[in-house]
Design a protein around this motif. Structure first.
Motif, PDB file in Angstrom:
ATOM      1  N   ASP A  78       0.893  -0.647  -0.036  1.00  0.00           N
ATOM      2  CA  ASP A  78       0.091  -0.173  -0.033  1.00  0.00           C
ATOM      3  C   ASP A  78       1.013   1.067  -0.046  1.00  0.00           C
ATOM      4  O   ASP A  78       1.879   1.090   0.851  1.00  0.00           O
ATOM      5  CB  ASP A  78      -0.983  -0.365   1.048  1.00  0.00           C
ATOM      6  CG  ASP A  78      -2.056  -0.980   1.365  1.00  0.00           C
ATOM      7  OD1 ASP A  78      -2.920  -1.823   0.338  1.00  0.00           O
ATOM      8  OD2 ASP A  78      -2.463  -1.458   2.111  1.00  0.00           O
ATOM      9  N   GLY A 120       1.780   4.135   1.220  1.00  0.00           N
ATOM     10  CA  GLY A 120       2.145   5.340   2.200  1.00  0.00           C
ATOM     11  C   GLY A 120       3.194   6.694   2.350  1.00  0.00           C
ATOM     12  O   GLY A 120       4.414   6.286   1.723  1.00  0.00           O
ATOM     13  N   ALA A 177      -5.108  12.917   7.222  1.00  0.00           N
ATOM     14  CA  ALA A 177      -4.969  11.782   8.455  1.00  0.00           C
ATOM     15  C   ALA A 177      -5.875  12.176   9.061  1.00  0.00           C
ATOM     16  O   ALA A 177      -6.414  11.431  10.178  1.00  0.00           O
ATOM     17  CB  ALA A 177      -3.575  11.624   8.785  1.00  0.00           C
ATOM     18  N   ALA A 192      -5.865   9.151   0.705  1.00  0.00           N
ATOM     19  CA  ALA A 192      -6.057   7.619   0.873  1.00  0.00           C
ATOM     20  C   ALA A 192      -5.015   6.994   1.091  1.00  0.00           C
ATOM     21  O   ALA A 192      -4.351   6.054   1.731  1.00  0.00           O
ATOM     22  CB  ALA A 192      -6.090   6.982  -1.243  1.00  0.00           C
ATOM     23  N   GLY A 200      -4.853   6.629   4.775  1.00  0.00           N
ATOM     24  CA  GLY A 200      -6.030   5.944   5.888  1.00  0.00           C
ATOM     25  C   GLY A 200      -7.135   6.800   5.832  1.00  0.00           C
ATOM     26  O   GLY A 200      -7.897   6.578   6.026  1.00  0.00           O
ATOM     27  N   THR A 201      -7.769   8.154   5.366  1.00  0.00           N
ATOM     28  CA  THR A 201      -8.495   8.716   5.529  1.00  0.00           C
ATOM     29  C   THR A 201      -9.966   8.019   4.501  1.00  0.00           C
ATOM     30  O   THR A 201      -8.853   7.542   3.551  1.00  0.00           O
ATOM     31  CB  THR A 201      -8.152  10.352   4.864  1.00  0.00           C
ATOM     32  OG1 THR A 201      -6.817  10.176   6.128  1.00  0.00           O
ATOM     33  CG2 THR A 201      -9.208  10.974   4.833  1.00  0.00           C
ATOM     34  N   THR A 207     -11.616   7.862   1.719  1.00  0.00           N
ATOM     35  CA  THR A 207     -11.918   8.398   0.703  1.00  0.00           C
ATOM     36  C   THR A 207     -12.173   8.100  -0.553  1.00  0.00           C
ATOM     37  O   THR A 207     -12.303   7.318  -1.565  1.00  0.00           O
ATOM     38  CB  THR A 207      -9.869   8.429  -0.527  1.00  0.00           C
ATOM     39  OG1 THR A 207      -8.712   8.529   1.168  1.00  0.00           O
ATOM     40  CG2 THR A 207      -9.452   9.305  -1.446  1.00  0.00           C
ATOM     41  N   GLY A 241      -7.166   1.122  -1.645  1.00  0.00           N
ATOM     42  CA  GLY A 241      -7.469   0.376  -0.615  1.00  0.00           C
ATOM     43  C   GLY A 241      -8.938   0.679   0.313  1.00  0.00           C
ATOM     44  O   GLY A 241      -9.534   0.863  -0.860  1.00  0.00           O
ATOM     45  N   HIS A 248     -10.307   0.702   2.457  1.00  0.00           N
ATOM     46  CA  HIS A 248     -11.243   2.078   2.774  1.00  0.00           C
ATOM     47  C   HIS A 248     -11.363   3.424   1.764  1.00  0.00           C
ATOM     48  O   HIS A 248     -11.863   4.818   1.874  1.00  0.00           O
ATOM     49  CB  HIS A 248      -9.901   3.291   4.025  1.00  0.00           C
ATOM     50  CG  HIS A 248      -8.934   3.846   3.719  1.00  0.00           C
ATOM     51  ND1 HIS A 248      -8.105   2.832   2.928  1.00  0.00           N
ATOM     52  CD2 HIS A 248      -8.134   5.086   3.102  1.00  0.00           C
ATOM     53  CE1 HIS A 248      -6.796   3.033   2.402  1.00  0.00           C
ATOM     54  NE2 HIS A 248      -6.873   4.837   2.608  1.00  0.00           N
ATOM     55  N   CYS A 249     -11.206   3.092   0.758  1.00  0.00           N
ATOM     56  CA  CYS A 249     -11.985   4.532  -0.720  1.00  0.00           C
ATOM     57  C   CYS A 249     -13.062   4.036  -1.054  1.00  0.00           C
ATOM     58  O   CYS A 249     -12.899   2.351  -1.632  1.00  0.00           O
ATOM     59  CB  CYS A 249     -10.496   3.843  -1.379  1.00  0.00           C
ATOM     60  SG  CYS A 249      -8.969   4.761   0.477  1.00  0.00           S
ATOM     61  N   THR A 299     -16.710   2.854   6.958  1.00  0.00           N
ATOM     62  CA  THR A 299     -15.498   3.005   7.616  1.00  0.00           C
ATOM     63  C   THR A 299     -15.480   3.794   8.467  1.00  0.00           C
ATOM     64  O   THR A 299     -15.001   3.895   9.785  1.00  0.00           O
ATOM     65  CB  THR A 299     -15.128   3.876   6.916  1.00  0.00           C
ATOM     66  OG1 THR A 299     -15.738   5.329   6.695  1.00  0.00           O
ATOM     67  CG2 THR A 299     -13.850   3.427   5.573  1.00  0.00           C
TER      68      THR A 299
END
Length: 325
Positions: free
Chosen positions: A134, A136, A235, A252, A255-256, A258, A274, A276-277, A323
């Motif tokens: 991922d 970062g 973040a 993204a 880790g937000t 998105t 991710g 979370h996206c 999320t």
């Protein structure tokens, strides 16, 4: 001290000029940092992306490649690196430079023939396309402290980036304004949320129509904030909504949750990465838009006009619910 210096590996990592692509490639760099604990890193990138790498562990040097006529920037890179015997050269720019340097190992990206996500494509340079690392970003304590000053503890933050590298990739500002009003309103998903406006130092023209449409809003204007500080602010956001841009990929990577807004760019390749996206587009596919507007750089208006506020609202609500901590 001499024994330690002798055991150190030297890694040259050549990455992209554009912010978004450099962030996409950061997963490969992070993998190298984690798996080569004795390595010191030299990173070559464009001027816009250089500050993203200031806090990389065991960083030896950042070489800024300012574009020059006739590929002169590549000669400059060669001149600054040819005197070193590298343990590994990783070239994500698909250049010939790695072949002209002394290196025990070379990994040069071969671009995919078919549409594939750019994170997976970048990972293929190390043979990791089946388990791509991922993206970062590494941040300093000063970056995180600055973010806390801009966005102190309190109600959740909705982060918005209304700009992009080209006008045709921008969701119309009146649609952004309507979305913000509804999403943070009393009956919205994030009632009373503070709205953080993000973008580059020259993006005020994208934000101003939104400010004008919502004069009662107390926006947190962080346009022009440095990239590491912006990443630290992202973040702290509960949700990010924005066009396909470097800051979308930055969100993204931090880790937000998105949500990327797409139209004339290919979400198969550039969707925020991710679990979370999410990416959302209007009824027209990328291929349909691509056929209708071959040279989109000449298009003076948004090509996301078919992306309805209801569609974005529903996608953002779904992502927000999915999320929840």
């Amino acid at each position: 001290m001499r024994a330690i210096a002798a055991s150190m590996e030297r890694v040259l990592f050549i990455t992209s000029t554009r912010i978004g692509d450099a962030i996409i490639n950061s997963g490969v760099l992070n993998h190298l940092v984690e798996t080569r604990p004795d390595a010191r890193f030299t990173i070559a990138c464009g001027p816009l992306a250089a500050s993203l790498f200031a806090a990389v562990p065991r960083l030896e040097r950042v070489i800024v490649m300012a574009k020059k006529p006739a590929g002169g920037h590549w000669f400059d890179l060669w001149r600054q690196t040819v005197g070193t015997e590298w343990d590994l050269v990783v070239d994500l720019r698909c250049s010939a430079t790695a072949w002209l340097l002394r290196a025990r190992e070379r990994r040069i990206l071969r671009q995919a023939d078919e549409p594939v996500h750019k994170v997976i494509e970048a990972a293929s340079v190390l043979g990791l396309e089946d388990t791509p690392p991922d993206p970062g970003l590494w941040l300093s304590q000063a970056d995180r402290a600055a973010a806390l000053e801009h966005m102190p503890e309190g109600p959740g933050y909705l982060a918005i980036c209304p700009s992009a590298s080209w006008i045709f990739k921008v969701w119309p500002p009146e649609k952004f304004a309507e979305f913000i009003l509804r999403f943070t309103g009393p009956d919205g998903v994030m009632p009373g949320a503070r709205v953080v406006m993000l973008g580059g130092p020259h993006d005020a023209g994208y934000a101003q129509p939104i400010y004008d449409a919502l004069p009662e809003f107390d926006f947190i204007d962080l346009l022009g904030l440095g990239l590491p500080e912006t990443a630290a602010c992202l973040a702290r956001a509960r949700l990010y909504v924005g066009n396909d841009s470097g800051l979308m990929h930055m969100s993204a990577a931090m880790g937000t949750p998105t949500l990327g807004l797409f139209g004339p760019s290919d979400d198969r390749c550039y969707a925020p990465w991710g679990d979370h996206c999410e990416a959302v587009r209007g009824p027209a596919t990328f291929d349909e838009i691509d056929r209708a507007h071959g040279d989109r750089r000449k298009h003076p208006e948004s090509l996301l006009a078919d992306l309805a506020v209801d569609t974005v609202y529903d996608a953002a609500r779904s992502l927000f619910e999915r999320t929840k901590p």
